[in-house]
Design a protein around this motif. Structure first.
Motif, PDB file in Angstrom:
ATOM      1  N   ILE A 205       0.847  -1.191   0.000  1.00 55.33           N
ATOM      2  CA  ILE A 205       0.000   0.000   0.000  1.00 55.33           C
ATOM      3  C   ILE A 205       0.885   1.245   0.000  1.00 55.33           C
ATOM      4  CG2 ILE A 205      -1.679   1.318   1.363  1.00 55.33           C
ATOM      5  CD1 ILE A 205      -2.793  -1.388   2.321  1.00 55.33           C
ATOM      6  N   GLY A 206       0.619   2.144  -0.926  1.00 55.19           N
ATOM      7  CA  GLY A 206       1.475   3.319  -1.112  1.00 55.19           C
ATOM      8  C   GLY A 206       2.369   3.175  -2.325  1.00 55.19           C
ATOM      9  N   PHE A 207       2.507   1.936  -2.832  1.00 53.27           N
ATOM     10  CA  PHE A 207       3.290   1.646  -4.028  1.00 53.27           C
ATOM     11  C   PHE A 207       4.662   2.341  -4.010  1.00 53.27           C
ATOM     12  CE2 PHE A 207      -0.781   0.850  -6.705  1.00 53.27           C
ATOM     13  CZ  PHE A 207      -0.890  -0.406  -6.124  1.00 53.27           C
ATOM     14  N   PRO A 208       5.593   1.836  -3.185  1.00 55.21           N
ATOM     15  CA  PRO A 208       6.927   2.453  -3.108  1.00 55.21           C
ATOM     16  C   PRO A 208       7.663   2.371  -4.438  1.00 55.21           C
ATOM     17  CG  PRO A 208       6.906   0.299  -2.042  1.00 55.21           C
ATOM     18  CD  PRO A 208       5.484   0.632  -2.349  1.00 55.21           C
ATOM     19  N   THR A 209       8.504   3.355  -4.689  1.00 55.72           N
ATOM     20  CA  THR A 209       9.303   3.385  -5.914  1.00 55.72           C
ATOM     21  C   THR A 209      10.465   2.396  -5.797  1.00 55.72           C
ATOM     22  OG1 THR A 209       8.784   5.713  -6.286  1.00 55.72           O
ATOM     23  CG2 THR A 209      10.715   4.827  -7.425  1.00 55.72           C
ATOM     24  N   VAL A 210      10.636   1.589  -6.811  1.00 59.39           N
ATOM     25  CA  VAL A 210      11.747   0.635  -6.854  1.00 59.39           C
ATOM     26  C   VAL A 210      12.589   0.965  -8.088  1.00 59.39           C
ATOM     27  CG1 VAL A 210      12.407  -1.788  -7.008  1.00 59.39           C
ATOM     28  CG2 VAL A 210      10.382  -1.132  -5.697  1.00 59.39           C
ATOM     29  N   PRO A 211      13.773   1.551  -7.890  1.00 58.82           N
ATOM     30  CA  PRO A 211      14.591   1.993  -9.032  1.00 58.82           C
ATOM     31  C   PRO A 211      14.899   0.886 -10.031  1.00 58.82           C
ATOM     32  CG  PRO A 211      15.442   2.902  -6.976  1.00 58.82           C
ATOM     33  CD  PRO A 211      14.390   1.912  -6.600  1.00 58.82           C
ATOM     34  N   PHE A 212      15.101  -0.346  -9.551  1.00 60.16           N
ATOM     35  CA  PHE A 212      15.440  -1.440 -10.458  1.00 60.16           C
ATOM     36  C   PHE A 212      14.301  -1.717 -11.442  1.00 60.16           C
ATOM     37  CE2 PHE A 212      15.581  -6.112 -11.317  1.00 60.16           C
ATOM     38  CZ  PHE A 212      16.721  -6.097 -12.101  1.00 60.16           C
ATOM     39  N   ALA A 213      13.076  -1.681 -10.953  1.00 60.08           N
ATOM     40  CA  ALA A 213      11.925  -1.933 -11.820  1.00 60.08           C
ATOM     41  C   ALA A 213      11.831  -0.869 -12.915  1.00 60.08           C
ATOM     42  CB  ALA A 213      10.640  -1.974 -10.998  1.00 60.08           C
ATOM     43  N   LYS A 214      12.041   0.408 -12.532  1.00 58.72           N
ATOM     44  CA  LYS A 214      12.003   1.491 -13.520  1.00 58.72           C
ATOM     45  C   LYS A 214      13.165   1.353 -14.512  1.00 58.72           C
ATOM     46  CE  LYS A 214      11.759   6.497 -14.145  1.00 58.72           C
ATOM     47  NZ  LYS A 214      12.690   6.463 -15.290  1.00 58.72           N
ATOM     48  N   ALA A 215      14.315   0.923 -14.021  1.00 59.58           N
ATOM     49  CA  ALA A 215      15.474   0.760 -14.896  1.00 59.58           C
ATOM     50  C   ALA A 215      15.212  -0.306 -15.963  1.00 59.58           C
ATOM     51  CB  ALA A 215      16.707   0.386 -14.073  1.00 59.58           C
ATOM     52  N   LEU A 216      14.528  -1.378 -15.588  1.00 63.85           N
ATOM     53  CA  LEU A 216      14.186  -2.403 -16.571  1.00 63.85           C
ATOM     54  C   LEU A 216      13.275  -1.833 -17.657  1.00 63.85           C
ATOM     55  CD1 LEU A 216      13.530  -5.609 -14.405  1.00 63.85           C
ATOM     56  CD2 LEU A 216      15.460  -5.175 -15.925  1.00 63.85           C
ATOM     57  N   ASP A 217      12.293  -1.027 -17.262  1.00 62.98           N
ATOM     58  CA  ASP A 217      11.378  -0.412 -18.236  1.00 62.98           C
ATOM     59  C   ASP A 217      12.139   0.486 -19.206  1.00 62.98           C
ATOM     60  OD1 ASP A 217       9.307  -1.669 -16.937  1.00 62.98           O
ATOM     61  OD2 ASP A 217       8.771   0.080 -15.731  1.00 62.98           O
ATOM     62  N   ASP A 218      13.030   1.320 -18.661  1.00 64.45           N
ATOM     63  CA  ASP A 218      13.800   2.238 -19.504  1.00 64.45           C
ATOM     64  C   ASP A 218      14.694   1.476 -20.484  1.00 64.45           C
ATOM     65  OD1 ASP A 218      12.658   4.367 -18.219  1.00 64.45           O
ATOM     66  OD2 ASP A 218      14.364   4.771 -16.901  1.00 64.45           O
ATOM     67  N   ALA A 219      15.313   0.400 -19.994  1.00 60.74           N
ATOM     68  CA  ALA A 219      16.204  -0.387 -20.845  1.00 60.74           C
ATOM     69  C   ALA A 219      15.437  -1.031 -21.994  1.00 60.74           C
ATOM     70  CB  ALA A 219      16.919  -1.456 -20.018  1.00 60.74           C
ATOM     71  N   GLU A 220      14.262  -1.586 -21.689  1.00 59.44           N
ATOM     72  CA  GLU A 220      13.481  -2.276 -22.721  1.00 59.44           C
ATOM     73  C   GLU A 220      12.985  -1.313 -23.796  1.00 59.44           C
ATOM     74  OE1 GLU A 220      11.961  -5.620 -19.513  1.00 59.44           O
ATOM     75  OE2 GLU A 220      10.592  -4.057 -20.209  1.00 59.44           O
TER      76      GLU A 220
END
Length: 506
Positions: A205-220
């Motif tokens: 709850i609150g959906f914390p930011t996870v840099p690794f997950a965002k990095a995967l999106d940017d890379a793809e």
């Protein structure tokens, strides 16, 4: 004259005399108006590249139209000075020939590993002996009964204790939410647990930011643009390359941190063959194979980095994409939703006390059907070792890259019949009430031949557990005006997410 110098000269002239660019653009569009065609024209100098830029918003549907108009196979010509061209196809006969019959002649190739360099020498990039070793090792670990049980338990527990409480909270508050983001968080936590033995708590709850997950999106996203521009044109995708460079650093930092934690944990205790931990998270198992990896010439830390990253991409992105498009299709087809609910009630399924979804035949068929129309990996590509002739009659040579459109394949009347554009789970159910099996060269969602996806059963375990739990508890309503369209990425994510509102069932 050097091809790169020629292009630099042309670019300099175009920037100095912008009217040249305008004249070329006018010529292109006027010509298109005079001679409408569903297949690209090979223009002087620029080849077919302008079609890519004018069809970026609907890239996959445009490519589908091109292949439909050219009997499932089309040769895409690049600009002058760019060596090689692309052979685009969704012909099942070509798929069977390349992925099965003549497999050794069609490796991933150097061009593939150059585009996907961020994946290192992991199983997606590997060929020959490296690939054989990695596949054999992964197959042994994933097929282990204890690990398969761990997959079911982990998926069930995360859905029960993480997903449903979070969705209950959002539904009770009347909040709108991006269901795609929820699924990416869910599969990220599950995959981290299966690979590293660690739950990062991304789905909270609150959906914390996870840099690794965002990095995967940017890379793809960056990797997709490498496919649609000539390799030497780095200037045209400069911002994407900078984003990839930054994402790469984040990815390496995250994996190094988790590998270090697992090594430290293993130092605290002696792990033997009877220890459950050795057969659960994959990293613990891989840490025990340093000697054999070294004998094959792998630097062990690099091997662990590449292996875990490849598994993360396979586990997180494909499953979350499959779930997103599935719920969009179910929301648009209330009759399908009703049949899934009827099956859940008939089988007395309840997510709290059951992690076995094998009896949910209609739900399984509905997932197969959504994957047919929206495959998580929308295209595959192969290199060529020796000249060959495909069943379609097209010749291939070393400088010709083969690109297979899975997205287009699911939309071909010649393959799936006149109702190919309809979402109809019934096509997957036999008269005896069991799941029909289609040849993998016709249904390429989980790859085909020796490279068939090892994680297929794991993916269905997670998708069915998630789908059954959500549909049992909530009605998913797409927000009015929301448009679902594919994002330009190597994974078929939705560009603007899947915006929904949840209503709790009685």
């Amino acid at each position: 004259m050097d091809a790169w110098f020629w292009w630099e000269t042309m670019l300099a002239l175009a920037l100095r005399y912008p009217e040249i660019l305008l004249a070329i653009a006018c010529f292109f569009f006027v010509s298109q108006m005079k001679k409408p065609s569903r297949t690209p024209v090979n223009w002087p100098v620029v080849g077919m590249i302008p079609y890519l830029f004018t069809n970026t918003r609907n890239f996959h549907d445009w490519l589908t139209d091109v292949l439909r108009a050219s009997n499932c196979t089309f040769v895409f010509k690049g600009p002058v000075g760019v060596t090689g061209d692309l052979l685009l196809t969704c012909d099942p006969a070509n798929v069977n020939h390349v992925f099965n019959v003549n497999f050794t002649n069609y490796p991933k190739g150097g061009g593939f590993s150059e585009i996907f360099d961020v994946l290192g020498n992991g199983i997606f990039n590997a060929d020959h002996d490296s690939w054989k070793y990695q596949r054999k090792k992964a197959h042994a670990l994933i097929s282990d009964k204890r690990f398969r049980s761990f997959v079911g338990i982990t998926s069930h527990n995360k859905v029960k204790n993480g997903l449903i409480p979070t969705l209950n909270h959002l539904a009770e508050g009347g909040h709108d939410l991006d269901l795609q983001d929820v699924f990416m968080r869910l599969t990220f936590d599950i995959t981290c647990n299966l690979i590293f033995g660690i739950d990062p708590g991304c789905l909270a709850i609150g959906f914390p930011t996870v840099p690794f997950a965002k990095a995967l999106d940017d890379a793809e996203e960056s990797l997709f643009f490498r496919h649609v521009t000539p390799r030497k044109w780095k200037w045209i995708r400069y911002e994407k390359e900078k984003k990839l460079e930054s994402a790469w650093k984040t990815i390496d930092h995250f994996i190094a941190q988790y590998v270090s934690l697992r090594k430290h944990d293993m130092m605290k205790k002696t792990i033997n063959n009877n220890n459950v931990d050795a057969a659960t998270n994959l990293l613990s198992s891989y840490l025990n194979c340093e000697l054999e990896a070294g004998e094959l010439g792998f630097k062990f830390d690099t091997f662990l980095r590449d292996t875990t990253l490849n598994l993360m991409v396979a586990g997180r992105d494909t499953t979350s994409s499959g779930l997103t498009w599935f719920f969009w299709l179910v929301a648009k087809n209330p009759k399908v939703e009703a049949k899934i609910i009827e099956e859940l009630q008939l089988k007395l399924y309840h997510y709290e006390n059951s992690n076995d979804t094998s009896s949910l035949i209609y739900l399984h068929a509905a997932l197969l059907e959504s994957l047919r129309l929206y495959p998580p990996v929308p295209f595959e590509h192969k290199g060529v070792v020796r000249p060959d002739i495909l069943p379609s009659g097209h010749g291939v040579r070393r400088r010709r890259m083969l690109v297979f459109s899975l997205y287009a394949m699911g939309r071909m009347e010649s393959i799936w019949g006149k109702d190919c554009m309809e979402y109809r789970p019934e096509r997957w159910i036999s008269e005896s009430g069991k799941i029909k099996h289609e040849p993998s060269y016709k249904y390429l969602v989980f790859n085909c031949g020796p490279r068939t996806c090892l994680g297929k059963d794991m993916a269905f375990t997670q998708m069915k557990a998630t789908a059954a739990a959500i549909i049992s508890n909530f009605h998913v309503e797409i927000l009015k005006g929301h448009v679902a369209r594919p994002k330009l990425s190597i994974i078929l994510h939705m560009k603007d997410g899947l915006m929904v509102r949840l209503r709790k069932r009685g």
